[in-house]
Structure formats: structure tokens, C-alpha cells
Design a protein around this motif. Structure first.
Motif, PDB file in Angstrom:
ATOM      1  N   LYS A   9       0.819  -1.222   0.000  1.00 26.84           N
ATOM      2  CA  LYS A   9       0.000   0.000   0.000  1.00 26.84           C
ATOM      3  C   LYS A   9       0.848   1.264   0.000  1.00 26.84           C
ATOM      4  N   ARG A  10       2.009   1.189  -0.647  1.00 28.82           N
ATOM      5  CA  ARG A  10       2.893   2.357  -0.738  1.00 28.82           C
ATOM      6  C   ARG A  10       2.889   2.901  -2.160  1.00 28.82           C
ATOM      7  N   HIS A  11       3.170   4.205  -2.262  1.00 26.01           N
ATOM      8  CA  HIS A  11       3.270   4.848  -3.570  1.00 26.01           C
ATOM      9  C   HIS A  11       4.486   4.316  -4.316  1.00 26.01           C
ATOM     10  N   ILE A  12       4.359   4.214  -5.616  1.00 22.72           N
ATOM     11  CA  ILE A  12       5.470   3.757  -6.446  1.00 22.72           C
ATOM     12  C   ILE A  12       5.665   4.741  -7.595  1.00 22.72           C
ATOM     13  N   PRO A  13       6.902   4.892  -8.065  1.00 19.27           N
ATOM     14  CA  PRO A  13       7.143   5.804  -9.189  1.00 19.27           C
ATOM     15  C   PRO A  13       6.439   5.297 -10.450  1.00 19.27           C
ATOM     16  N   ASP A  14       5.955   6.200 -11.241  1.00 21.03           N
ATOM     17  CA  ASP A  14       5.296   5.872 -12.512  1.00 21.03           C
ATOM     18  C   ASP A  14       4.213   4.802 -12.317  1.00 21.03           C
ATOM     19  N   ALA A  15       3.389   5.011 -11.320  1.00 24.24           N
ATOM     20  CA  ALA A  15       2.360   4.028 -10.965  1.00 24.24           C
ATOM     21  C   ALA A  15       1.276   3.929 -12.034  1.00 24.24           C
ATOM     22  N   ASN A  16       0.654   2.764 -12.118  1.00 21.54           N
ATOM     23  CA  ASN A  16      -0.525   2.605 -12.961  1.00 21.54           C
ATOM     24  C   ASN A  16      -1.623   3.507 -12.416  1.00 21.54           C
ATOM     25  N   TYR A  17      -2.439   4.030 -13.310  1.00 18.87           N
ATOM     26  CA  TYR A  17      -3.593   4.792 -12.842  1.00 18.87           C
ATOM     27  C   TYR A  17      -4.742   4.635 -13.812  1.00 18.87           C
ATOM     28  N   ASP A  68      -6.605   4.531 -19.221  1.00 19.39           N
ATOM     29  CA  ASP A  68      -6.043   3.369 -18.534  1.00 19.39           C
ATOM     30  C   ASP A  68      -4.539   3.395 -18.779  1.00 19.39           C
ATOM     31  N   TYR A  69      -3.754   3.681 -17.734  1.00 15.35           N
ATOM     32  CA  TYR A  69      -2.303   3.770 -17.840  1.00 15.35           C
ATOM     33  C   TYR A  69      -1.707   2.579 -17.097  1.00 15.35           C
ATOM     34  N   SER A  70      -1.162   1.623 -17.870  1.00 22.46           N
ATOM     35  CA  SER A  70      -0.663   0.387 -17.254  1.00 22.46           C
ATOM     36  C   SER A  70       0.356  -0.287 -18.172  1.00 22.46           C
ATOM     37  N   GLU A  71       0.770  -1.501 -17.760  1.00 21.30           N
ATOM     38  CA  GLU A  71       1.711  -2.278 -18.573  1.00 21.30           C
ATOM     39  C   GLU A  71       1.026  -2.949 -19.753  1.00 21.30           C
ATOM     40  N   GLU A  72      -0.291  -3.031 -19.743  1.00 16.05           N
ATOM     41  CA  GLU A  72      -1.024  -3.693 -20.828  1.00 16.05           C
ATOM     42  C   GLU A  72      -0.888  -2.862 -22.094  1.00 16.05           C
ATOM     43  N   THR A  73      -0.315  -3.450 -23.150  1.00 17.94           N
ATOM     44  CA  THR A  73      -0.037  -2.688 -24.366  1.00 17.94           C
ATOM     45  C   THR A  73      -0.891  -3.115 -25.564  1.00 17.94           C
ATOM     46  N   ASP A  74      -1.717  -4.118 -25.409  1.00 14.12           N
ATOM     47  CA  ASP A  74      -2.526  -4.606 -26.522  1.00 14.12           C
ATOM     48  C   ASP A  74      -3.832  -3.797 -26.601  1.00 14.12           C
ATOM     49  N   ASP A  75      -3.864  -2.823 -27.522  1.00 14.50           N
ATOM     50  CA  ASP A  75      -5.030  -1.950 -27.641  1.00 14.50           C
ATOM     51  C   ASP A  75      -6.311  -2.724 -27.944  1.00 14.50           C
ATOM     52  N   ASP A  76      -6.222  -3.768 -28.760  1.00 14.86           N
ATOM     53  CA  ASP A  76      -7.420  -4.551 -29.091  1.00 14.86           C
ATOM     54  C   ASP A  76      -7.973  -5.247 -27.853  1.00 14.86           C
ATOM     55  N   GLU A  77      -7.068  -5.796 -27.042  1.00 20.39           N
ATOM     56  CA  GLU A  77      -7.491  -6.466 -25.813  1.00 20.39           C
ATOM     57  C   GLU A  77      -8.114  -5.460 -24.838  1.00 20.39           C
ATOM     58  N   LEU A  78      -7.472  -4.299 -24.704  1.00 22.58           N
ATOM     59  CA  LEU A  78      -7.999  -3.257 -23.822  1.00 22.58           C
ATOM     60  C   LEU A  78      -9.363  -2.762 -24.312  1.00 22.58           C
ATOM     61  N   GLN A  79      -9.479  -2.557 -25.615  1.00 27.70           N
ATOM     62  CA  GLN A  79     -10.748  -2.104 -26.184  1.00 27.70           C
ATOM     63  C   GLN A  79     -11.859  -3.112 -25.876  1.00 27.70           C
ATOM     64  N   GLY A  80     -11.582  -4.376 -26.080  1.00 24.46           N
ATOM     65  CA  GLY A  80     -12.564  -5.424 -25.811  1.00 24.46           C
ATOM     66  C   GLY A  80     -12.933  -5.498 -24.337  1.00 24.46           C
ATOM     67  N   MET A  81     -11.931  -5.394 -23.476  1.00 23.06           N
ATOM     68  CA  MET A  81     -12.184  -5.444 -22.037  1.00 23.06           C
ATOM     69  C   MET A  81     -13.081  -4.281 -21.607  1.00 23.06           C
ATOM     70  N   TRP A  82     -12.735  -3.066 -22.050  1.00 23.58           N
ATOM     71  CA  TRP A  82     -13.522  -1.894 -21.660  1.00 23.58           C
ATOM     72  C   TRP A  82     -14.921  -1.927 -22.264  1.00 23.58           C
ATOM     73  N   GLU A  83     -15.054  -2.398 -23.487  1.00 24.76           N
ATOM     74  CA  GLU A  83     -16.389  -2.498 -24.088  1.00 24.76           C
ATOM     75  C   GLU A  83     -17.273  -3.420 -23.258  1.00 24.76           C
TER      76      GLU A  83
END
Length: 137
Positions: A82-90, A110-125
Motif C-alpha cells: 500500500k505504498r506509492h510507487i514511481p510511474d504508478a498505474n492509474y 487506462d495507464y498500465s503495462e497492458e499494451t494490446d489496444d485490441d485487448e484493452l478495447q474489448g475489455m472496456w467495451e
């Protein structure tokens, strides 16, 4: 932080029209009970007002870093202690209303390590389908 420990982050932004007022939508974006209905398995708030997002029975701690009632909310994710980290996901949720058409849009950043736009688009949809069912929009 040494370069080898740096993970590449990806900024994914998507907008969805939702037929519901910001006043109705906002509690689904800014409260544990609202988020747990559409966003993940469960959301709890600990004694220090940190959010615990639970996916696949795994805890993911975050702080509500900023919010504007009926407008926007940002969650910044913390480490397992539960500590802050540099360049954290948000995660940013922003509600925008077109003055011309009165349409309401939910913008997700969505700012994270996930780089597959198609996968992210599908998840958010898929998530937004659930949210629309809840708010009738």
C-alpha cells in the motif's frame, strides 16, 4: 530506478456514449459499492480510505488521487504494501456532456503495462455494457 527495473507503460484512452446523467453515473465511478457492481469482482475501502480492487481474488490497492463530483475521478495504484510507487498505474474516469446534443460520454484513461489496444478495447467495451445495464443507458 535502474533501467532494467523499468517497465514500459502504455496510455490507452477510449470514450463511450452513455445515456445517463453525470449525477447518476458518478457514484458508479467514485464509490466502492458502485464500482463493485460493474468494474471488478469486489471493491473495499480500508481504514486509511484506500480502495482495494479485487480481480481474480487478488487485491490491488489504489488511492483516489483526485475527483470532481459528477465530473471525474482518478485512481492511482499502489504496491502490495500500500505504498506509492514511481510511474504508478492509474485509471481516470471523466464524464463529459455535450452542450449541443446533451449526450454524456465516459472517457476512460487506462495507464498500465497492458499494451494490446485490441485487448484493452474489448475489455472496456465489456465493462461498459455492464455499466450501461445498471444505469439504463
Amino acid at each position: 530506478m535502474p533501467l532494467s527495473a523499468t517497465r514500459h507503460k502504455h496510455r490507452f484512452t477510449v470514450e463511450f456514449p452513455i445515456n445517463a446523467s453525470p449525477k447518476i453515473l458518478y457514484p458508479y465511478l467514485a464509490s466502492a459499492s458502485g464500482l463493485s457492481q460493474w468494474f471488478c469482482q469486489d471493491v473495499r475501502i480500508d481504514e486509511d480510505h484506500r480502495f482495494n480492487f479485487i480481480w481474480d481474488n487478488q487485491p490491488h490497492f489504489a488511492e483516489m488521487n483526485s475527483h470532481r463530483t459528477n465530473r471525474s475521478v482518478r485512481y492511482v495504484f499502489l504496491d502490495q504494501n500500500k505504498r506509492h510507487i514511481p510511474d504508478a498505474n492509474y485509471l481516470d474516469f471523466t464524464l463529459e456532456e455535450s452542450q449541443l446534443t446533451q449526450e454524456v460520454y465516459l472517457r476512460v484513461l487506462d495507464y498500465s503495462e497492458e499494451t494490446d489496444d485490441d485487448e484493452l478495447q474489448g475489455m472496456w467495451e465489456g465493462l461498459i455494457v455492464k455499466l450501461r445495464e445498471l444505469v439504463g443507458g
